[in-house]
Write a protein that holds these residues in place. Structure first.
Motif, mmCIF file in Angstrom:
data_model
loop_
_atom_site.group_PDB
_atom_site.id
_atom_site.type_symbol
_atom_site.label_atom_id
_atom_site.label_comp_id
_atom_site.label_asym_id
_atom_site.label_seq_id
_atom_site.Cartn_x
_atom_site.Cartn_y
_atom_site.Cartn_z
ATOM 1 N N MET A 1 0.793 -1.300 -0.166
ATOM 2 C CA MET A 1 0.009 -0.059 -0.107
ATOM 3 C C MET A 1 0.978 1.334 0.127
ATOM 4 S SD MET A 1 -3.064 0.820 2.439
ATOM 5 C CE MET A 1 -4.086 2.012 2.220
ATOM 6 N N MET A 2 0.511 2.132 -0.778
ATOM 7 C CA MET A 2 1.213 3.381 -0.811
ATOM 8 C C MET A 2 0.531 4.566 -0.031
ATOM 9 S SD MET A 2 3.770 3.022 -3.265
ATOM 10 C CE MET A 2 4.161 4.958 -3.579
ATOM 11 N N GLU A 3 1.405 5.399 0.113
ATOM 12 C CA GLU A 3 0.824 6.661 0.804
ATOM 13 C C GLU A 3 -0.037 7.738 -0.339
ATOM 14 O OE1 GLU A 3 0.541 7.712 4.031
ATOM 15 O OE2 GLU A 3 1.743 5.795 4.590
ATOM 16 N N THR A 4 -1.036 8.264 -0.042
ATOM 17 C CA THR A 4 -1.974 9.005 -0.895
ATOM 18 C C THR A 4 -0.978 10.359 -1.628
ATOM 19 O OG1 THR A 4 -3.086 10.015 0.697
ATOM 20 C CG2 THR A 4 -4.111 8.174 -0.391
ATOM 21 N N ASN A 5 -0.169 11.042 -0.599
ATOM 22 C CA ASN A 5 0.774 11.938 -1.307
ATOM 23 C C ASN A 5 1.523 11.537 -2.197
ATOM 24 O OD1 ASN A 5 2.354 10.472 0.831
ATOM 25 N ND2 ASN A 5 3.456 12.388 1.309
ATOM 26 N N GLU A 6 2.015 10.276 -2.322
ATOM 27 C CA GLU A 6 2.942 9.702 -3.075
ATOM 28 C C GLU A 6 2.178 9.748 -4.585
ATOM 29 O OE1 GLU A 6 6.266 9.327 -3.621
ATOM 30 O OE2 GLU A 6 7.054 9.221 -1.722
ATOM 31 N N LEU A 7 1.023 9.046 -4.692
ATOM 32 C CA LEU A 7 0.173 8.919 -5.655
ATOM 33 C C LEU A 7 -0.124 10.597 -6.268
ATOM 34 C CD1 LEU A 7 -2.251 5.971 -4.378
ATOM 35 C CD2 LEU A 7 -0.324 5.889 -6.117
ATOM 36 N N ARG A 8 -0.409 11.228 -5.470
ATOM 37 C CA ARG A 8 -0.979 12.416 -5.658
ATOM 38 C C ARG A 8 0.113 13.087 -6.656
ATOM 39 N NH1 ARG A 8 -5.166 14.790 -4.355
ATOM 40 N NH2 ARG A 8 -5.459 13.588 -2.635
ATOM 41 N N ASN A 9 1.450 12.804 -6.594
ATOM 42 C CA ASN A 9 2.470 13.450 -7.420
ATOM 43 C C ASN A 9 2.488 12.910 -9.096
ATOM 44 O OD1 ASN A 9 3.816 14.836 -5.489
ATOM 45 N ND2 ASN A 9 4.839 13.076 -4.834
ATOM 46 N N ILE A 10 1.528 11.634 -9.072
ATOM 47 C CA ILE A 10 1.649 11.160 -10.558
ATOM 48 C C ILE A 10 0.617 12.237 -11.373
ATOM 49 C CG2 ILE A 10 0.775 9.170 -11.977
ATOM 50 C CD1 ILE A 10 3.643 8.874 -10.215
ATOM 51 N N HIS A 11 0.864 12.456 -12.408
ATOM 52 C CA HIS A 11 -0.050 13.470 -13.326
ATOM 53 C C HIS A 11 -1.368 12.885 -13.311
ATOM 54 C CE1 HIS A 11 3.004 16.513 -14.443
ATOM 55 N NE2 HIS A 11 3.765 15.586 -14.752
ATOM 56 N N MET A 12 -1.528 11.759 -13.735
ATOM 57 C CA MET A 12 -2.750 11.267 -14.003
ATOM 58 C C MET A 12 -3.714 11.078 -12.744
ATOM 59 S SD MET A 12 -3.125 7.428 -15.281
ATOM 60 C CE MET A 12 -4.844 7.387 -15.567
ATOM 61 N N LEU A 13 -3.124 11.200 -11.572
ATOM 62 C CA LEU A 13 -4.137 11.011 -10.371
ATOM 63 C C LEU A 13 -3.952 12.446 -9.497
ATOM 64 C CD1 LEU A 13 -2.424 7.697 -9.132
ATOM 65 C CD2 LEU A 13 -4.199 8.078 -10.308
ATOM 66 N N GLN A 14 -3.078 13.476 -9.741
ATOM 67 C CA GLN A 14 -3.035 14.499 -9.090
ATOM 68 C C GLN A 14 -4.148 15.298 -8.609
ATOM 69 O OE1 GLN A 14 -0.246 16.979 -11.371
ATOM 70 N NE2 GLN A 14 -1.931 17.623 -12.939
ATOM 71 N N ASP A 15 -5.542 15.378 -9.410
ATOM 72 C CA ASP A 15 -6.466 15.965 -8.958
ATOM 73 C C ASP A 15 -7.610 15.131 -8.272
ATOM 74 O OD1 ASP A 15 -7.137 15.138 -11.318
ATOM 75 O OD2 ASP A 15 -7.946 17.025 -12.128
ATOM 76 N N LEU A 16 -7.264 13.937 -8.052
ATOM 77 C CA LEU A 16 -8.427 12.929 -7.390
ATOM 78 C C LEU A 16 -8.546 13.379 -6.107
ATOM 79 C CD1 LEU A 16 -7.645 9.429 -9.074
ATOM 80 C CD2 LEU A 16 -9.174 11.030 -9.767
ATOM 81 N N SER A 17 -9.886 13.003 -5.594
ATOM 82 C CA SER A 17 -10.063 13.148 -4.245
ATOM 83 C C SER A 17 -9.325 12.329 -3.135
ATOM 84 C CB SER A 17 -11.714 12.816 -3.889
ATOM 85 O OG SER A 17 -11.972 11.612 -4.099
ATOM 86 N N GLU A 18 -9.159 12.506 -1.965
ATOM 87 C CA GLU A 18 -8.463 11.491 -0.955
ATOM 88 C C GLU A 18 -9.028 10.599 -1.225
ATOM 89 O OE1 GLU A 18 -5.466 10.638 1.484
ATOM 90 O OE2 GLU A 18 -5.660 12.561 0.257
#
Length: 161
Positions: A1-18
């Motif tokens: 499992m990854m931290e959501t802050n790492e995923l938020r750095n990915i362009h295609m995921l950056q503006d998805l809700s928490e």
């Protein structure tokens, strides 16, 4: 499992809700790879979607026994292996690290199940994939036209334009 802050750095995921990022993080695996590590091979099955955190990935295709063509260079924050989300798709390229790299890998079958269960996330995710494909199609078209312009027999055709 990854931290959501790492995923938020990915362009295609950056503006998805928490909430949406939490769902994806449950499927995401962090991997540290050495230079020359092959993630998938041309003609092979694609089982994972990848997102590059650091390092560099090359997408390469063999056009003959002696010649390989670089189709693209994946830089940090970008997604690749997107054809894994197309059932029974085979890879058209080989993806390998050219330097030590950190990637997120997500099992494509598990991700598709998530996207089917959460239709809003499914729509948002597929919408972002369309943008990736649109960009890659534009890049390939530019590469193709450049190759035609450099072909000795076609140079004069392009000079007339």
């Amino acid at each position: 499992m990854m931290e959501t802050n790492e995923l938020r750095n990915i362009h295609m995921l950056q503006d998805l809700s928490e909430d949406k990022l939490q769902k994806i993080s449950g499927l995401a695996n962090f991997r540290i790879l050495n230079a020359e590590t092959v993630l998938y091979s041309e003609g092979g099955n694609l089982n994972f979607l990848y997102m590059l955190l650091s390092g560099k990935i090359i997408l390469e295709m063999d056009v003959s026994e002696d010649i390989s063509v670089t189709l693209g260079v994946i830089k940090p924050r970008y997604t690749f292996g997107t054809s894994s989300l197309i059932p029974k798709a085979k890879s058209i390229a080989t993806a390998f690290c050219v330097e030590p790299s950190e990637v997120i890998s997500i099992n494509a079958a598990e991700l598709l199940t998530l996207l089917e269960d959460d239709l809003e996330l499914g729509f948002l995710f597929m919408q972002r994939l369309l943008h990736i494909y649109e960009s890659r199609l534009a890049n390939r078209t530019t590469q193709f036209l450049q190759a035609l312009k450099n072909h000795p027999e076609l140079k004069r055709v392009f000079r007339k334009r």
